[in-house]
Scaffold this active site. Structure first.
Site, PDB file in Angstrom:
ATOM      1  N   TYR A 153       0.908  -1.202  -0.042  1.00 30.25           N
ATOM      2  CA  TYR A 153       0.113   0.018  -0.149  1.00 30.25           C
ATOM      3  C   TYR A 153       0.781   1.037   0.105  1.00 30.25           C
ATOM      4  O   TYR A 153       0.588   2.138  -0.800  1.00 30.25           O
ATOM      5  CB  TYR A 153      -0.813  -0.012   1.295  1.00 30.25           C
ATOM      6  CG  TYR A 153      -1.835   1.038   1.361  1.00 30.25           C
ATOM      7  CD1 TYR A 153      -3.137   1.208   0.610  1.00 30.25           C
ATOM      8  CD2 TYR A 153      -1.763   2.169   2.304  1.00 30.25           C
ATOM      9  CE1 TYR A 153      -4.011   2.191   0.509  1.00 30.25           C
ATOM     10  CE2 TYR A 153      -2.729   3.209   2.390  1.00 30.25           C
ATOM     11  CZ  TYR A 153      -3.624   3.355   1.604  1.00 30.25           C
ATOM     12  OH  TYR A 153      -4.517   4.214   1.752  1.00 30.25           O
ATOM     13  N   ASN A 182      -6.608   9.337   8.140  1.00 35.88           N
ATOM     14  CA  ASN A 182      -7.525   8.774   8.623  1.00 35.88           C
ATOM     15  C   ASN A 182      -8.753   9.246   8.425  1.00 35.88           C
ATOM     16  O   ASN A 182      -8.997  10.360   9.230  1.00 35.88           O
ATOM     17  CB  ASN A 182      -7.503   8.191  10.119  1.00 35.88           C
ATOM     18  CG  ASN A 182      -5.984   7.349  10.133  1.00 35.88           C
ATOM     19  OD1 ASN A 182      -4.830   7.755  10.004  1.00 35.88           O
ATOM     20  ND2 ASN A 182      -6.158   5.806  10.588  1.00 35.88           N
ATOM     21  N   PHE A 199     -14.122  -0.607  16.532  1.00 35.02           N
ATOM     22  CA  PHE A 199     -14.491  -0.264  18.100  1.00 35.02           C
ATOM     23  C   PHE A 199     -16.063   0.166  17.984  1.00 35.02           C
ATOM     24  O   PHE A 199     -16.819  -0.482  18.909  1.00 35.02           O
ATOM     25  CB  PHE A 199     -13.644   1.146  18.187  1.00 35.02           C
ATOM     26  CG  PHE A 199     -12.300   0.913  18.699  1.00 35.02           C
ATOM     27  CD1 PHE A 199     -11.794  -0.473  18.606  1.00 35.02           C
ATOM     28  CD2 PHE A 199     -11.650   2.013  19.167  1.00 35.02           C
ATOM     29  CE1 PHE A 199     -10.529  -0.559  19.020  1.00 35.02           C
ATOM     30  CE2 PHE A 199     -10.143   1.643  19.691  1.00 35.02           C
ATOM     31  CZ  PHE A 199      -9.717   0.316  19.372  1.00 35.02           C
ATOM     32  N   GLN A 217      -0.640   4.747  20.908  1.00 32.56           N
ATOM     33  CA  GLN A 217      -0.375   5.363  19.444  1.00 32.56           C
ATOM     34  C   GLN A 217      -1.657   6.231  19.123  1.00 32.56           C
ATOM     35  O   GLN A 217      -2.560   6.078  19.557  1.00 32.56           O
ATOM     36  CB  GLN A 217      -0.285   4.335  18.353  1.00 32.56           C
ATOM     37  CG  GLN A 217      -1.395   3.359  18.074  1.00 32.56           C
ATOM     38  CD  GLN A 217      -1.733   2.247  18.921  1.00 32.56           C
ATOM     39  OE1 GLN A 217      -1.493   2.146  20.222  1.00 32.56           O
ATOM     40  NE2 GLN A 217      -2.225   1.173  18.291  1.00 32.56           N
ATOM     41  N   ARG A 219      -3.785   8.774  16.389  1.00 34.57           N
ATOM     42  CA  ARG A 219      -3.939   8.851  14.888  1.00 34.57           C
ATOM     43  C   ARG A 219      -5.107  10.329  14.980  1.00 34.57           C
ATOM     44  O   ARG A 219      -5.329  10.872  16.239  1.00 34.57           O
ATOM     45  CB  ARG A 219      -5.043   7.554  14.389  1.00 34.57           C
ATOM     46  CG  ARG A 219      -4.213   6.635  14.200  1.00 34.57           C
ATOM     47  CD  ARG A 219      -3.297   6.787  13.150  1.00 34.57           C
ATOM     48  NE  ARG A 219      -3.013   5.204  12.663  1.00 34.57           N
ATOM     49  CZ  ARG A 219      -1.754   4.706  13.343  1.00 34.57           C
ATOM     50  NH1 ARG A 219      -0.980   5.418  14.237  1.00 34.57           N
ATOM     51  NH2 ARG A 219      -1.238   3.471  12.857  1.00 34.57           N
ATOM     52  N   ASP A 281       3.305  -0.724  12.596  1.00 39.12           N
ATOM     53  CA  ASP A 281       2.123   0.306  12.949  1.00 39.12           C
ATOM     54  C   ASP A 281       2.808   1.458  13.176  1.00 39.12           C
ATOM     55  O   ASP A 281       3.350   1.640  14.139  1.00 39.12           O
ATOM     56  CB  ASP A 281       1.316  -0.351  14.185  1.00 39.12           C
ATOM     57  CG  ASP A 281       0.050  -0.061  14.310  1.00 39.12           C
ATOM     58  OD1 ASP A 281      -0.893  -0.535  13.674  1.00 39.12           O
ATOM     59  OD2 ASP A 281      -0.342   1.016  14.772  1.00 39.12           O
TER      60      ASP A 281
HETATM   61  P1  NAD Z   1     -12.656   1.730   0.170  1.00 38.88           P
HETATM   62  O1  NAD Z   1     -11.919   0.376   0.385  1.00 38.88           O
HETATM   63  O2  NAD Z   1     -14.154   1.797   0.786  1.00 38.88           O
HETATM   64  O3  NAD Z   1     -12.768   2.050  -1.523  1.00 38.88           O
HETATM   65  C1  NAD Z   1     -12.021   1.969  -2.235  1.00 38.88           C
HETATM   66  C2  NAD Z   1     -12.876   1.595  -3.729  1.00 38.88           C
HETATM   67  O4  NAD Z   1     -12.060   1.184  -4.668  1.00 38.88           O
HETATM   68  C3  NAD Z   1     -13.706   0.222  -3.327  1.00 38.88           C
HETATM   69  O5  NAD Z   1     -15.092   0.600  -3.920  1.00 38.88           O
HETATM   70  C4  NAD Z   1     -13.378  -0.641  -4.123  1.00 38.88           C
HETATM   71  O6  NAD Z   1     -14.111  -1.722  -4.550  1.00 38.88           O
HETATM   72  C5  NAD Z   1     -12.408   0.163  -5.182  1.00 38.88           C
HETATM   73  N1  NAD Z   1     -11.235  -0.721  -5.931  1.00 38.88           N
HETATM   74  C6  NAD Z   1     -10.297  -1.389  -5.309  1.00 38.88           C
HETATM   75  N2  NAD Z   1      -9.438  -1.660  -6.251  1.00 38.88           N
HETATM   76  C7  NAD Z   1      -9.992  -1.413  -7.421  1.00 38.88           C
HETATM   77  C8  NAD Z   1      -9.491  -1.803  -8.863  1.00 38.88           C
HETATM   78  N3  NAD Z   1      -8.341  -2.385  -9.329  1.00 38.88           N
HETATM   79  N4  NAD Z   1     -10.195  -1.128  -9.780  1.00 38.88           N
HETATM   80  C9  NAD Z   1     -11.439  -0.572  -9.637  1.00 38.88           C
HETATM   81  N5  NAD Z   1     -11.886  -0.222  -8.070  1.00 38.88           N
HETATM   82  C10 NAD Z   1     -11.215  -0.580  -7.331  1.00 38.88           C
HETATM   83  O7  NAD Z   1     -11.752   2.847   0.735  1.00 38.88           O
HETATM   84  P2  NAD Z   1     -11.776   4.598   1.132  1.00 38.88           P
HETATM   85  O8  NAD Z   1     -11.614   4.508   2.329  1.00 38.88           O
HETATM   86  O9  NAD Z   1     -13.295   4.837   0.476  1.00 38.88           O
HETATM   87  O10 NAD Z   1     -10.539   5.007   0.416  1.00 38.88           O
HETATM   88  C11 NAD Z   1     -10.561   5.680  -1.045  1.00 38.88           C
HETATM   89  C12 NAD Z   1      -9.258   6.091  -1.571  1.00 38.88           C
HETATM   90  O11 NAD Z   1      -8.644   7.112  -0.357  1.00 38.88           O
HETATM   91  C13 NAD Z   1      -8.333   5.120  -1.609  1.00 38.88           C
HETATM   92  O12 NAD Z   1      -7.407   5.237  -2.379  1.00 38.88           O
HETATM   93  C14 NAD Z   1      -7.317   5.170  -0.222  1.00 38.88           C
HETATM   94  O13 NAD Z   1      -6.087   4.725  -0.399  1.00 38.88           O
HETATM   95  C15 NAD Z   1      -7.641   6.803   0.330  1.00 38.88           C
HETATM   96  N6  NAD Z   1      -7.360   6.839   1.692  1.00 38.88           N
HETATM   97  C16 NAD Z   1      -8.274   6.682   2.543  1.00 38.88           C
HETATM   98  C17 NAD Z   1      -8.245   6.838   3.551  1.00 38.88           C
HETATM   99  C18 NAD Z   1      -9.070   6.551   4.631  1.00 38.88           C
HETATM  100  O14 NAD Z   1      -8.855   6.787   5.855  1.00 38.88           O
HETATM  101  N7  NAD Z   1     -10.425   6.201   4.395  1.00 38.88           N
HETATM  102  C19 NAD Z   1      -6.693   7.557   4.134  1.00 38.88           C
HETATM  103  C20 NAD Z   1      -5.910   7.393   2.851  1.00 38.88           C
HETATM  104  C21 NAD Z   1      -6.146   7.517   2.013  1.00 38.88           C
HETATM  105  N1  UDP Z   2      -6.242  -0.533  16.048  1.00 34.86           N
HETATM  106  C1  UDP Z   2      -6.636  -0.990  17.212  1.00 34.86           C
HETATM  107  N2  UDP Z   2      -7.747  -1.806  17.104  1.00 34.86           N
HETATM  108  C2  UDP Z   2      -8.417  -2.332  16.237  1.00 34.86           C
HETATM  109  C3  UDP Z   2      -7.740  -1.683  14.940  1.00 34.86           C
HETATM  110  C4  UDP Z   2      -6.855  -1.228  14.821  1.00 34.86           C
HETATM  111  O1  UDP Z   2      -6.084  -0.769  18.300  1.00 34.86           O
HETATM  112  O2  UDP Z   2      -9.195  -3.015  16.196  1.00 34.86           O
HETATM  113  C5  UDP Z   2      -5.043   0.334  15.931  1.00 34.86           C
HETATM  114  C6  UDP Z   2      -4.178   0.155  14.805  1.00 34.86           C
HETATM  115  O3  UDP Z   2      -2.986  -0.847  15.393  1.00 34.86           O
HETATM  116  C7  UDP Z   2      -3.532   1.374  14.565  1.00 34.86           C
HETATM  117  C8  UDP Z   2      -4.822   2.322  14.830  1.00 34.86           C
HETATM  118  O4  UDP Z   2      -5.633   1.727  15.532  1.00 34.86           O
HETATM  119  O5  UDP Z   2      -2.380   1.970  15.446  1.00 34.86           O
HETATM  120  C9  UDP Z   2      -5.405   2.871  13.242  1.00 34.86           C
HETATM  121  O6  UDP Z   2      -5.517   1.893  12.703  1.00 34.86           O
HETATM  122  P1  UDP Z   2      -6.495   1.526  11.126  1.00 34.86           P
HETATM  123  O7  UDP Z   2      -6.134   0.183  10.749  1.00 34.86           O
HETATM  124  O8  UDP Z   2      -7.709   2.166  11.431  1.00 34.86           O
HETATM  125  O9  UDP Z   2      -5.546   2.524  10.381  1.00 34.86           O
HETATM  126  P2  UDP Z   2      -4.066   2.734   9.849  1.00 34.86           P
HETATM  127  O10 UDP Z   2      -3.085   1.906  10.882  1.00 34.86           O
HETATM  128  O11 UDP Z   2      -3.796   2.601   8.565  1.00 34.86           O
HETATM  129  O12 UDP Z   2      -3.742   4.358  10.284  1.00 34.86           O
END
Ligand code: NAD
Ligand code: UDP
Ligand code: UDP
Length: 322
Positions: A153, A182, A199, A217, A219, A281
């Site tokens: 990723y 996040n 949660f 940790q 966020r 993490d």
């Molecule tokens: P999500 O998993 O809910 O949405 C991702 C979507 O992309 C899904 O509908 C999935 O089916 C589609 N997808 C995955 N692979 C694909 C492919 N090869 N072709 C076509 N569609 C595909 O995730 P999200 O939280 O909505 O995230 C959306 C975007 O924002 C992502 O690019 C993610 O990396 C980025 N992002 C999200 C967060 C967050 O906290 N939610 C944080 C940082 C970045």
């Molecule tokens: N986390 C946790 N319990 C859970 C899921 C996640 O303590 O059931 C922690 C995880 O280890 C991380 C933070 O929450 O430190 C955020 O995790 P998440 O997977 O949501 O996102 P990311 O690590 O990609 O920020």
């Protein structure tokens, strides 16, 4: 195309990953603003259900398509969101995750180049890895393990950023790169393993709340409406604003504080249990959003408490349906 046709044409917007959590909110907002939206998704983590009534809207079109395969359509703007975002989902098929970020970026940039569309990349705070600078500014180059479980990723998204900037320099494609921190809210997949969904679901089901590591940790959690507002402002910002630009909520919480707030707001009596911390993490994460404030005139409006109050009813409804 004649100027008369162009004058009456509405903006045609492609949203890849539009059936996912953030994408579904974005599609809705774009339709509400009167645009035509083409949503492209392979439904790996997204679902038609997230789109609800949009499926019958005359300005909305849904196409099942994988962005690792070339796509030939005519659009004015592209939001490239396709990529699983939760660690559980993106580690399920790590090779496909890298392909989605890298091949997906190449195809969408090739499309943007051909049709002269503006293109926005949903990048991530994960490009900073386990940061040694805090809070993170856009100038920080990150501390990322290239061979760990999160690398598919993190490195995929870093390579996508490289491709965006090379298409900009080499081919003058109009790019926008958002580094999203996040984000949470309705339409999150209830079992995506992310901390907010975990949660809230655990609290509602009366199951133990799983704190990974010591729960100290940190966020910073952004409510999805704020994030979508920022993405649209970035897309419509002046051409010289390319980013990368941090988008997120700078209020920082320990994971334990989040657990306690979820317990309070759900009225749950679930106990807290401690589980091992996953590999790599990040210890702390908080965006410096000075750039977004000055360049986009944007900052989040929804506090974590208010956002959870809006998100919890969604998770309750999932449980009722379920
Ligand atoms: P999500 O998993 O809910 O949405 C991702 C979507 O992309 C899904 O509908 C999935 O089916 C589609 N997808 C995955 N692979 C694909 C492919 N090869 N072709 C076509 N569609 C595909 O995730 P999200 O939280 O909505 O995230 C959306 C975007 O924002 C992502 O690019 C993610 O990396 C980025 N992002 C999200 C967060 C967050 O906290 N939610 C944080 C940082 C970045
Ligand atoms: N986390 C946790 N319990 C859970 C899921 C996640 O303590 O059931 C922690 C995880 O280890 C991380 C933070 O929450 O430190 C955020 O995790 P998440 O997977 O949501 O996102 P990311 O690590 O990609 O920020
Ligand atoms: N591409 C696409 N849609 C388009 C134009 C291009 O999916 O409308 C794909 C194309 O198939 C190629 C990629 O985008 O794999 C990169 O295109 P580019 O023109 O930059 O590179 P080239 O085709 O010269 O390799």
């Amino acid at each position: 195309m004649s100027s008369t046709v162009r004058e009456f044409r509405r903006t045609r917007i492609l949203v890849t990953g539009g059936a996912g959590f953030i994408g579904s909110h974005l599609c809705r907002r774009l339709i509400d603003q009167g645009h035509e939206v083409l949503c492209v998704d392979n439904f790996f983590t997204g679902a038609r259900d997230n789109l609800g009534d949009l499926l019958n809207h005359p300005s909305f079109e849904l196409m099942r398509h994988d962005v690792t395969v070339p796509l030939f359509v005519e659009v004015d703007q592209i939001y490239n969101l396709a990529c699983p975002a939760s660690p559980v989902h993106y580690q399920f098929d790590p090779v496909q995750t890298t392909k989605t970020s890298v091949h997906g970026a190449i195809n969408m940039l090739g499309l943007a180049k051909r049709v002269k569309a503006r293109i926005l990349q949903a990048s991530t705070s994960e490009v900073y890895g386990d940061p040694v600078e805090h809070p993170q500014t856009e100038e920080y180059w990150g501390n990322v393990n290239p061979i760990g479980f999160r690398s598919c990723y993190d490195e995929g998204k870093r390579c996508a950023e490289t491709l965006f900037f090379d298409y900009w320099r080499q081919h003058q494609v109009s790019i926008k790169v958002a580094r999203i921190f996040n984000t949470y809210g309705p339409n999150m997949h209830p079992s995506d393993g992310r901390v907010v969904s975990n949660f809230v679901m655990q609290a509602l089901l009366g199951r133990p709340i799983t704190l990974f590591g010591d729960g100290q940790q940190t966020r910073s959690f952004c409510y999805v409406d704020d994030l979508v507002d920022a993405l649209m402002r970035l897309m419509n910002s002046p051409g010289d604003v390319t980013g990368p630009i941090n988008l997120g909520n700078p209020s920082e919480f320990t994971i334990r504080e989040l657990a306690e707030l979820v317990l309070e707001l759900t009225g749950s009596r679930s106990e807290l249990v401690f589980k091992p911390l996953p590999q790599d993490d990040p210890r702390q994460r908080r965006p410096d959003i000075s750039k977004a404030k000055t360049m986009l005139d944007w900052e989040p409006r929804v506090s974590l408490r208010q956002g959870l109050e809006r998100a919890i009813p969604y998770f309750e409804s999932v449980l009722k349906l379920g």
